[in-house]
Design a protein around this motif. Sequence first.
Motif, PDB file in Angstrom:
ATOM      1  N   LYS A  64      -2.798  10.459   3.998  1.00 20.44           N
ATOM      2  CA  LYS A  64      -2.011  10.747   5.191  1.00 20.44           C
ATOM      3  C   LYS A  64      -2.760  11.654   6.151  1.00 20.44           C
ATOM      4  O   LYS A  64      -2.620  11.563   7.371  1.00 20.44           O
ATOM      5  CB  LYS A  64      -0.679  11.393   4.786  1.00 20.44           C
ATOM      6  CG  LYS A  64       0.255  10.446   4.042  1.00 20.44           C
ATOM      7  CD  LYS A  64       1.513  11.162   3.572  1.00 20.44           C
ATOM      8  CE  LYS A  64       2.412  10.220   2.777  1.00 20.44           C
ATOM      9  NZ  LYS A  64       3.621  10.905   2.260  1.00 20.44           N
ATOM     10  N   ILE A  65      -3.566  12.560   5.603  1.00 17.73           N
ATOM     11  CA  ILE A  65      -4.329  13.481   6.441  1.00 17.73           C
ATOM     12  C   ILE A  65      -5.607  12.825   6.955  1.00 17.73           C
ATOM     13  O   ILE A  65      -5.979  12.974   8.124  1.00 17.73           O
ATOM     14  CB  ILE A  65      -4.671  14.756   5.651  1.00 17.73           C
ATOM     15  CG1 ILE A  65      -3.379  15.466   5.227  1.00 17.73           C
ATOM     16  CG2 ILE A  65      -5.560  15.682   6.453  1.00 17.73           C
ATOM     17  CD1 ILE A  65      -3.610  16.636   4.304  1.00 17.73           C
ATOM     18  N   VAL A 120       0.850  -1.187   0.000  1.00 17.49           N
ATOM     19  CA  VAL A 120       0.000   0.000   0.000  1.00 17.49           C
ATOM     20  C   VAL A 120       0.883   1.234   0.000  1.00 17.49           C
ATOM     21  O   VAL A 120       1.828   1.327   0.803  1.00 17.49           O
ATOM     22  CB  VAL A 120      -0.944  -0.001   1.217  1.00 17.49           C
ATOM     23  CG1 VAL A 120      -1.547   1.374   1.435  1.00 17.49           C
ATOM     24  CG2 VAL A 120      -2.043  -1.025   1.031  1.00 17.49           C
ATOM     25  N   ALA A 121       0.572   2.167  -0.889  1.00 20.01           N
ATOM     26  CA  ALA A 121       1.250   3.467  -0.909  1.00 20.01           C
ATOM     27  C   ALA A 121       0.211   4.534  -0.588  1.00 20.01           C
ATOM     28  O   ALA A 121      -0.765   4.710  -1.324  1.00 20.01           O
ATOM     29  CB  ALA A 121       1.871   3.728  -2.284  1.00 20.01           C
ATOM     30  N   VAL A 122       0.408   5.230   0.533  1.00 17.61           N
ATOM     31  CA  VAL A 122      -0.568   6.219   0.999  1.00 17.61           C
ATOM     32  C   VAL A 122      -0.394   7.523   0.227  1.00 17.61           C
ATOM     33  O   VAL A 122       0.728   8.000   0.022  1.00 17.61           O
ATOM     34  CB  VAL A 122      -0.412   6.479   2.509  1.00 17.61           C
ATOM     35  CG1 VAL A 122      -1.542   7.345   3.035  1.00 17.61           C
ATOM     36  CG2 VAL A 122      -0.366   5.176   3.272  1.00 17.61           C
ATOM     37  N   GLU A 170       5.943   5.028   8.157  1.00 15.22           N
ATOM     38  CA  GLU A 170       5.136   5.607   9.228  1.00 15.22           C
ATOM     39  C   GLU A 170       5.938   6.618  10.020  1.00 15.22           C
ATOM     40  O   GLU A 170       5.445   7.716  10.348  1.00 15.22           O
ATOM     41  CB  GLU A 170       4.614   4.497  10.138  1.00 15.22           C
ATOM     42  CG  GLU A 170       3.703   4.994  11.254  1.00 15.22           C
ATOM     43  CD  GLU A 170       3.270   3.875  12.178  1.00 15.22           C
ATOM     44  OE1 GLU A 170       2.186   3.986  12.791  1.00 15.22           O
ATOM     45  OE2 GLU A 170       4.028   2.891  12.306  1.00 15.22           O
ATOM     46  N   SER A 171       7.197   6.277  10.331  1.00 11.83           N
ATOM     47  CA  SER A 171       8.054   7.186  11.100  1.00 11.83           C
ATOM     48  C   SER A 171       8.343   8.452  10.313  1.00 11.83           C
ATOM     49  O   SER A 171       8.312   9.572  10.869  1.00 11.83           O
ATOM     50  CB  SER A 171       9.357   6.470  11.465  1.00 11.83           C
ATOM     51  OG  SER A 171      10.230   7.333  12.132  1.00 11.83           O
ATOM     52  N   GLU A 205       4.803  15.379   9.866  1.00  7.04           N
ATOM     53  CA  GLU A 205       3.646  15.968  10.514  1.00  7.04           C
ATOM     54  C   GLU A 205       4.078  16.842  11.683  1.00  7.04           C
ATOM     55  O   GLU A 205       3.558  17.953  11.876  1.00  7.04           O
ATOM     56  CB  GLU A 205       2.703  14.859  10.990  1.00  7.04           C
ATOM     57  CG  GLU A 205       1.411  15.359  11.602  1.00  7.04           C
ATOM     58  CD  GLU A 205       0.510  16.033  10.586  1.00  7.04           C
ATOM     59  OE1 GLU A 205      -0.330  16.851  11.011  1.00  7.04           O
ATOM     60  OE2 GLU A 205       0.643  15.745   9.379  1.00  7.04           O
ATOM     61  N   ARG A 206       5.037  16.354  12.452  1.00  2.00           N
ATOM     62  CA  ARG A 206       5.520  17.139  13.580  1.00  2.00           C
ATOM     63  C   ARG A 206       6.253  18.394  13.100  1.00  2.00           C
ATOM     64  O   ARG A 206       6.136  19.467  13.704  1.00  2.00           O
ATOM     65  CB  ARG A 206       6.435  16.285  14.442  1.00  2.00           C
ATOM     66  CG  ARG A 206       5.698  15.203  15.225  1.00  2.00           C
ATOM     67  CD  ARG A 206       6.669  14.292  15.948  1.00  2.00           C
ATOM     68  NE  ARG A 206       5.943  13.273  16.721  1.00  2.00           N
ATOM     69  CZ  ARG A 206       6.533  12.261  17.346  1.00  2.00           C
ATOM     70  NH1 ARG A 206       7.861  12.108  17.266  1.00  2.00           N
ATOM     71  NH2 ARG A 206       5.809  11.397  18.023  1.00  2.00           N
TER      72      ARG A 206
END
Length: 1437
Positions: free
Chosen positions: A584-585, A577-579, A1211-1212, A1218-1219
Amino acid sequence: MAREEEEREIRDDVSDNENDNSSEDGDDVLDSSEEEDDDDEEAIQKVREGFIVDDDEDDEIQTKRKKKHKKRKRDRVRADDDALDEDDLELLLENSGAKPRAAVPGQFKRLKRAAVEDEEQEQEESVEPDNEISSRRTGGLRDIFSDEEGREEEEEGEIEDRRQNNILDEFEDFIEEDELSDDEQSRRERQSQRDRARVSRPRIDTSKLSSVDRESLQQLFEVFGNGSEYDWALAAQEDDDERTGEAMEPTSLDEVFEHSELKERMLTEEDNLIRIIDIPERFQKYRANLNYINLEGEELDREKVWVANILFSEKSTEFSGPLEQPFKEAVGNVVEFISKNNYEVPFIWSHRRDFLLYSQQIETLDGKVETRVHKLLFEDDLWRIIHLDVEYHSLYEKRLNIEKLIEELNLDDDLVRDMKSLETMVGVQDIFDYIQFTYSREVRELSRNQETLPDGTIQSRTTKKHSKYSLFERIKSNVLYDAVKAFGISAKEFGENVQDQSSKHFLVQYRIHATDDAQDAPGVLVETICQDDDALFKDSTTARDAVCRTFAEEIFHNPKIRQEVRQTYKSFATINVAVTDKGKITIDRHSSYADIKYAINRSPADLVNQPDILLRMLEAEAAGLLVIQVDTKDYDNWFQSIFNCLKSDGTSEISDLWNTEREYALSLAFKKLNAMVSANAKEDLRRECERLVASEVRKRFLGKIDQAPFTPYGFDKGTKPNVLALSFGKGDFDSAVVGVLLKENGKVDQYFKSENNPTRDRENNELFCGQLKEFFDKNLEYSKPDVIVISGYNANSKRLFDVIETFVEEFRITVNVEDLPDVSNPPLINVIWGQDETARLYQNSEKAAHEFADKPSLIKYCVGLARYIQNPLLEYVSLGDDVLSLTFYEYQKLIPKDLVKEVLESAFVDIINTVGVEINEAVRDPHVAQLVQYISGLGPRKASGLIRNINTKLGSTLTNRSELIEAELSTANIFINCASFLNIPFDESSNAARDPAIELLDATRIHPEDYELAKKMASDALDIDEEDIPEIDNNGGIIYQLMQEGANKVDELNLIAYGQELETKYGKRKYATLQMIKEELVNNYEELRHAFHILEKLEVFQMLTGETPQTFGKNALVPVTVTKVGKNLRDQVASIRWAKVITTSLIQANIEENKIPRDLNLDQGQIIQAVVLEVLYDSFSATMSLLEEDFRRASAGKFRKEEGKWDFQAESEDLKKERAKERALRAKSRGITHKLYHDFNYHQAEEFLAPQRIGDCVIRPSSKGSQYLTITWKVANNLFQHLLVKDSSHGRYKAYYVDNKKYEDLDQLIVQHIQAIARKVEEMTRHPKFREGTLSEVNEWLESYTKANPKNSAYVFCYDHKTPGSFLLLFKVNANSPVITWHVKTDVEGYSLKGFPYSNMLRLCNGFKQMYKSEAQKSISQNSRPQVGAYGGYGAY
């Protein structure tokens, strides 16, 4: 003389023309002798060619003549204007100098008469003088309205008498008939019949006018007429009727009714064809898109193997080892039953079960031999075989078409030689693509020259057809193809290398075909070819690219290469799976896609084990949240192994250049191959996962319908109870309790209603119990219920359930034992929960409105509850397509509705045939008739036809099953399928059992084909000699004798020995059938469904709350409303001792002191988030926590991230991004330290405010930049307003602007702006004219209110969900006027309506009324209608 003779001929011809064109009915009266001559010549020519002109051909010729007549008639109409009348001819003769011919008094004129139907020969008749024409008229005016126009020819004597009585018939026989030919004679006979029929009509009887002289009578007729002046119209109508009568087909329903209406009622020609064909209707539906061919011999055996292998691969874990061969044989038998014999699943399951079993002799440890019976196939497997049969026939049809194409092209190619070995549709498609590419020119020539028509004939074509392979055709026929050959190996040879190496796992270096290098480098060779005058491309770069792509296309279309790629993907495919950025949001930890957001390395087996995962992936992909990638493991090594079969072994520089060229061409081919095969693999996985989910839906639904009615105390399973159903709907304090008593015959016997809600207070509880006791004593004295069922719309119904249970115990309400002997101490009546999913749909259905038109919705709801208790199966069937709106499995929504409908139908078929249908009851009761369509062999069309035929042919009663054939109610195959499932019970208390017309076995599940076997078993059980059988038959038969002496006698028979004898002597396997016959003789049509399912605590909880263990279980995070707070006055720090809360689904919960943070303060009415610790399903309550550690545990992911199947790195990285984004937003906020400031986006802000109070807000960064802030505040539940605030602060100077208003600091903005607007919002929501809900719901309420009060106008306010913080004003002037919508804006000072400010609700309402009055008067004065406003066009009027 010659001139006068010529003029006379001209006049005669013109006169003939005039008479010919005088026929006003449009009949063809031209001389057709020439046409007949042509037709005769055609007939002679056919005879010469060996054809016989028979009657059918004559009919065809006549039809052609009619068509010619129509054309000639049109020509005559056009020619009428050119024809010369008598005056024109006379004038023409005068101008030409000829002497006009004097008119001769009384001269007869030649007249052309219209032929009868197909007559074209000319007929001449003499006509009386003009002054005596009236004497020839034979009809009257009243003939037009005569009812006897169509009656048969009367006798000649009667006609002659009538002629003698009429004084005007003296010239009747003036014309003398000539001798005619046979054809002419037949035409004249038909004309004579028509004339006699016309004469036989009522006519003016002049015999009664004998006192009137002839001259006066003639004057009378000249003034008033005798009716014959309308004979031309009647004759025209008769000619038209005769001409079209034989050719006209009977009027079809399509010409009378709309096709959509006929389709809805299943009355189209296709529907009638389905009724007629002797194949089960469901089979016809499954095979509708196929040219289904009955397979025989080797092809049937090939299908058996194909289906058995697929089914065995799906069930290999269950039937491996010694059971494999018996399993495949059983599958083969079922395939033959379905494909060749057209037997449906219920018939096979009930009457061919011996072929689904396998007996195995096993020796035990003590030396004994035991027989172990294995069930090889189940009903689910039989339905699976049906669909595999359809798939195989699709494959066979495709293969057959390609074989035909190969034969027509006369191909001699190894790759297309063995078509029968192909067992997959993609394999067959690969061969088709190969033929289309390799032999595209021949295929195009074939399709251009010949077209196969539906009837199998071949028609020539001349139109050219474009080919997508035209460029490659040109290259193949061009000198440029020499460069393709220079690759040193053909695509076919390369495919053979790959196939050979693959079989050896690419471990052997030896290749079948070696690759040779050209003498020149690829670039040099192509440049040399481009210099040729015939070269297709002059540019070497373009030519070189075209050469590589041509070779790549040849590789791509090679079937052996494709097979290798498909097999590799089948064995080593991985799904990743490629998001997307949107995903992602959108996909957070609470999303249903959270567990697949970073899924990688999922094998097909993993997805098949959890089929919902792939289906959710596909759903998310369709929403643009992610992309599914299907790859192979270790792709680079695999590609290199394939390339080794293509490259040359040369070591020179030219060899390296050619290998580079070959690798490039192979990469081009594999790019297309991988895309195609991965798409096919994903599609195959999708179909398999959908099948598995559908199978689970079927399993869950079977559990719903495979239950007998609730069994009354003391009765056998299957007996229907009397049911008292009670409910108070939503359970509000002002809700009335209503109920119905449904008798066992399905009729409502009594109604109950109490306005005293027992849950309101003790006084109302006592009043309610008294009313209910009175209802039991008076109304239910003679019709006592067997069970009391309770249900409702929400968890409040639990309180009513407890009240009824207490009532039964207190007043000792016992079960109904009136029909039971010797019951001294009856138990208390059962109070149970009723499953209401069918009742909820029934209460609002058209059926309920028709059956209980004058009853409220809650009464209909109770009727649905009671009916479910009596027959759950029938209630689900009665829903029709509405059953698709129910959810039986959480992932049901992931599969198409058509597939859901198909599996639900199969479940209905299984259970209904298990139960059987009393056919005569179904004929009388439409409610029961709904079951007949699911009987084996039938369907909606055949069932309706069967019921209609029983009504019309048998007087609404089917006496025995044999009448299905004898009265032609059913065809042979349908009879075999359905006979045993149509129950025809008899009255055991009367002498009907001895009636020879009654077949007692028709009341059993025994099939008519086994009646003789059943009678043989009965005679053996009774030990009757053969010579005694005739006497017994005269006294009711053997079955009746067995019933009299006791059916249990058949238990003494040795069925195993009997079955062995049948198999040894007659080759029939009847072990299971013998057992079934024995059971039916002992207890016919015994209830085989499971006992009625009493709902468990969790099921009741889910039914009334809508919550599941996933949404409301341990560690679930839910919003709750605080209802009570226990204050701790002694401890100033820990001020809360306990709290009581309630969820939106009315679940009560307790929060203890140790689960509440010490510094937290709670107020009554406050909405907060809480964590579920424990759920008490029986009391609809829970315990919850507000501690931070419990919130962290609840927020953690609820799925396991498996190493190697979860992309932790991606994920990381996304988390870091995001941060970083949040830090950037925080930097833009310039360090705002307000206590309400949070680094939230809009979604996080709404999530944070969801449990807060209305009016609460947060300050957050704005996406517009550092000069702006956004304040999000809660307007209502799930409704938030986002206000943009401009920050114009400079140093110590603070300024914030919002809605053109300036505030000096954020606290002032919140108090004077946000809270001020919130107070106005609260004032609006507390107003009596405000209603919550969506716009459609408020619209619906307004429409309903005005319909109930048609003379009153009405208006209402509601939330504007498009502009939170504002409102909509909806109003209707009367019931017939449309709903008008105005926009109301809320601001600090009050409200604004169409630009006018109002400080409070009273002024707003008054201002609205005055505004509407003034605008209405203005509209009336301008004589124009007001424009209707709409949602989205605010302010329009």
